[in-house]
Design a protein around this motif. Structure first.
Motif, short mmCIF file in Angstrom:
data_model
loop_
_atom_site.label_atom_id
_atom_site.label_comp_id
_atom_site.label_asym_id
_atom_site.label_seq_id
_atom_site.Cartn_x
_atom_site.Cartn_y
_atom_site.Cartn_z
N ARG A 93 30.99 45.97 -47.61
CA ARG A 93 31.73 46.54 -46.42
C ARG A 93 30.94 46.64 -45.02
O ARG A 93 31.56 46.37 -44.02
CB ARG A 93 32.42 47.65 -47.03
N VAL A 94 29.73 47.04 -45.18
CA VAL A 94 28.90 47.29 -44.11
C VAL A 94 28.71 46.08 -43.35
O VAL A 94 28.74 45.90 -42.01
CB VAL A 94 27.62 47.84 -44.36
N LEU A 95 28.20 44.88 -44.03
CA LEU A 95 27.89 43.71 -43.41
C LEU A 95 29.11 42.69 -43.25
O LEU A 95 29.08 41.77 -42.72
CB LEU A 95 26.88 43.06 -44.13
N LYS A 96 30.27 43.09 -43.90
CA LYS A 96 31.39 42.36 -44.05
C LYS A 96 31.22 41.05 -44.56
O LYS A 96 31.72 39.91 -43.58
CB LYS A 96 32.06 42.23 -42.60
N GLU A 97 30.48 40.93 -45.58
CA GLU A 97 30.24 39.64 -46.18
C GLU A 97 29.75 39.54 -47.60
O GLU A 97 29.39 40.70 -47.98
CB GLU A 97 29.06 38.84 -45.48
N GLN A 98 29.80 38.82 -48.56
CA GLN A 98 29.19 38.99 -49.98
C GLN A 98 27.83 38.59 -49.73
O GLN A 98 27.22 37.59 -49.13
CB GLN A 98 29.91 37.78 -50.67
N ARG A 99 26.90 39.31 -50.52
CA ARG A 99 25.48 39.08 -50.68
C ARG A 99 25.02 38.90 -52.08
O ARG A 99 25.71 39.35 -52.83
CB ARG A 99 24.83 40.49 -50.13
N THR A 100 23.89 38.03 -51.97
CA THR A 100 23.47 37.57 -53.15
C THR A 100 22.24 38.17 -53.50
O THR A 100 21.28 38.34 -52.55
CB THR A 100 23.41 35.96 -53.45
N TYR A 101 21.79 38.38 -54.83
CA TYR A 101 20.50 38.97 -55.09
C TYR A 101 20.20 38.70 -56.50
O TYR A 101 20.97 38.58 -57.34
CB TYR A 101 20.31 40.59 -55.10
N THR A 102 18.87 38.34 -56.82
CA THR A 102 18.47 38.21 -57.97
C THR A 102 17.66 39.49 -58.70
O THR A 102 16.87 40.30 -58.02
CB THR A 102 17.31 37.15 -57.98
N PHE A 113 21.66 46.42 -41.81
CA PHE A 113 21.28 45.93 -43.14
C PHE A 113 20.56 47.37 -43.99
O PHE A 113 20.63 47.33 -45.08
CB PHE A 113 20.01 44.98 -42.88
N THR A 114 20.01 48.23 -43.05
CA THR A 114 19.48 49.52 -43.67
C THR A 114 20.65 50.18 -44.63
O THR A 114 20.64 50.79 -45.52
CB THR A 114 18.65 50.21 -42.78
N ARG A 115 21.78 50.44 -43.74
CA ARG A 115 22.83 50.97 -44.31
C ARG A 115 23.42 50.48 -45.67
O ARG A 115 23.91 50.94 -46.49
CB ARG A 115 24.15 51.41 -43.35
N PHE A 116 23.41 48.83 -45.44
CA PHE A 116 23.79 48.25 -46.75
C PHE A 116 22.88 48.42 -47.93
O PHE A 116 23.52 48.89 -49.05
CB PHE A 116 23.82 46.63 -46.58
N HIS A 147 11.22 55.03 -39.56
CA HIS A 147 12.66 55.49 -39.22
C HIS A 147 13.36 56.24 -40.36
O HIS A 147 14.27 56.90 -40.09
CB HIS A 147 13.45 54.73 -38.38
N HIS A 148 12.89 55.36 -41.57
CA HIS A 148 13.96 56.10 -42.84
C HIS A 148 13.03 56.21 -44.02
O HIS A 148 13.10 55.71 -44.82
CB HIS A 148 15.03 55.07 -42.99
N PRO A 149 11.94 57.11 -43.77
CA PRO A 149 10.96 57.02 -44.97
C PRO A 149 11.34 57.45 -46.24
O PRO A 149 10.49 57.29 -47.09
CB PRO A 149 9.86 58.18 -43.93
N ASP A 150 12.56 58.29 -46.22
CA ASP A 150 12.77 58.88 -47.61
C ASP A 150 13.66 57.91 -48.57
O ASP A 150 13.93 57.99 -49.40
CB ASP A 150 13.62 60.02 -47.24
N LEU A 151 13.86 56.57 -47.90
CA LEU A 151 14.61 55.63 -48.77
C LEU A 151 13.57 54.93 -49.84
O LEU A 151 14.29 54.77 -50.84
CB LEU A 151 15.03 54.52 -47.74
N PHE A 152 12.39 54.88 -49.59
CA PHE A 152 11.53 54.29 -50.46
C PHE A 152 10.21 55.40 -50.66
O PHE A 152 9.96 55.88 -49.80
CB PHE A 152 11.21 52.80 -50.31
N GLN A 153 9.53 55.19 -51.61
CA GLN A 153 8.29 55.88 -52.27
C GLN A 153 7.13 54.94 -51.60
O GLN A 153 6.09 55.49 -51.19
CB GLN A 153 8.18 56.11 -53.64
N ALA A 154 7.37 53.57 -51.59
CA ALA A 154 6.15 52.68 -51.32
C ALA A 154 6.66 51.55 -50.60
O ALA A 154 7.98 51.22 -50.60
CB ALA A 154 5.65 51.97 -52.75
#
Length: 423
Positions: free
Chosen positions: A33-42, A129-132, A169-176
């Motif tokens: 909904r954020v990007l208004k498109e279908q995203r693919t991931y492996t 993309f970060t919000r996605f 800008h968003h250090p808490d999203l990841f540990q590494a």
């Protein structure tokens, strides 16, 4: 369970040959909904996550940008080194691109040093993309898979730019964070110019950054020449060295970081060695659990008595837990092997101690009860062996264990013929 000893050595190679290159990898899609498109991931999930013979565990998650081109780099390194216990087993989420320039750039530019007006037209969508990632993909992964509270973000080139922007800008999203030859020249090195103030804030404790930098095919003299001119070209060329300088200026940030220059690697060849070194850096303490650490983990070599060996193993796991920020239990397969090694040497107290350790850590595992059943059988305690084999079969119906139980019952397995504690 003796079979687990064989699985540790041959399961990986057997599956790769028999089922294709990545039998545990699957392509998935999510409607954003954020990007208004279908995203693919492996998604790659370790084989142990689907193994009915062993206990359930949770896995760190490696989020990989440019997933269609960078997945195999990461999966190759992870498969090889986790099999050797140099790295922990982990889940990989490799995100495929739709509009790469839009998603991976933090600001909009009309054109730039390496970007013409047409290429830059959709730039600046990095925050969306970060919000996605934060609002949609990460919750999907956490609700679907057995994830541990440890996430790593890996990106190359513009992906590396996105990684650095996320860290600052968003250090808490990841540990590494792994920024491989990042395009810090973007927007006249704007992110580098912001870095000093952001790194001065003590909000990076417990975070890790690894920065592989490719220098092959770059003229050595350009650095000196560029430094003499305050131009866009100069700032672009020195963007990564300037960022490293800012990192050095702010040790109080709490960030654990390292940078490495790859003198023989170019921009497009550095991702493979860079990923290898980055994973080794992030999980550096885990190497103490490596199969190569025979001085600690191999009873035939170690000079430690069994109780001291167990204490040392637990101490290593505590150190790994401190580095990663969550509890890491001794690997079930490793403890299982140690138990059977001592059982074969008729050091029954040591064998029982390791099998009990596995039962404490993996109470949902078929293997730990089957192994304890083998222990009780070895010391002649048919009653407890019957109990352990029966418990194992309530978790998983395994024919070999069923046969062991039937053999005990045929011999009067309900009677306790020997007290194992007398040995």
């Amino acid at each position: 369970m003796k079979l687990l000893l064989l699985l540790c050595g041959v399961l990986l190679l057997g599956n790769l040959h028999a089922q294709g290159l990545w039998p545990a990898a699957h392509i998935r899609q999510i409607q954003s909904r954020v990007l208004k498109e279908q995203r693919t991931y492996t998604v790659y999930v370790p084989q142990s996550a689907h193994d009915s013979l062993v206990g359930r565990q949770r896995y760190p998650v490696l989020y990989v940008l440019d997933g269609e081109s960078q997945f195999q780099n990461t999966a190759t390194v992870l498969e090889q080194l986790s099999w050797q216990r140099v790295l922990p087993e982990a889940i990989i989420v490799a995100i495929h691109n739709t509009d790469r320039i839009r998603d991976l750039t933090p600001t909009h530019i009309k054109s730039g040093l390496y970007m013409d007006q047409r290429g830059a037209a959709t730039s600046g969508g990095g925050e969306a993309f970060t919000r996605f990632l934060q609002q949609e993909l990460m919750p999907r992964i956490d609700s679907t898979y057995a994830t541990a509270p440890y996430r790593m973000l890996i990106g190359t080139s513009l992906g590396g730019l996105f990684v650095v922007n996320t860290l600052l800008h968003h250090p808490d999203l990841f540990q590494a964070y792994v920024a491989i030859d990042p395009s810090l020249w973007w927007d006249d090195a704007k992110l580098v110019r912001e870095a000093g103030n952001l790194l001065a804030q003590p909000k990076f404790a417990g975070k890790t950054l690894y920065l592989p930098v490719a220098t092959a095919f770059k003229e050595a003299g350009d650095t000196v020449a560029a430094a003499a001119r305050n131009t866009v070209e100069r700032r672009a060329f020195l963007a990564i060295p300037d960022f490293i300088t800012e990192l050095r200026k702010h040790p109080a940030s709490g960030l654990r970081w390292a940078a490495k220059y790859y003198r023989t690697e170019g921009h497009n060849s550095v991702p493979l060695p860079g990923t290898y070194d980055a994973l080794r850096h992030a999980f550096s303490t885990h190497q103490q659990l490596s199969i190569d650490n025979v001085a600690l983990l191999e009873p035939a070599v170690t000079k430690l008595r069994a109780p001291v060996l167990q204490d040392s193993l637990l101490a290593v796991c505590r150190a790994v837990s401190r580095q990663l920020g969550y509890t890491v239990r001794p690997p079930e397969a490793l403890v299982n092997r140690l138990g059977y090694t001592y059982l074969a040497r008729k050091e029954f107290a040591a064998a029982r101690a390791f099998f009990q350790l596995n039962q404490q850590n993996y109470p949902d595992s078929f293997n730990v009860y089957d192994a304890m059943g083998d222990y009780y059988s070895a010391v002649g305690d048919k009653q407890n062996a019957t109990r352990e084999f029966s418990k194992a079969l309530t978790i998983y119906q395994y024919s070999e264990t069923r046969q062991k139980l039937q053999t005990l019952q045929a011999k009067g397995g309900g009677k306790n013929v020997r007290n194992p504690d007398s040995r």
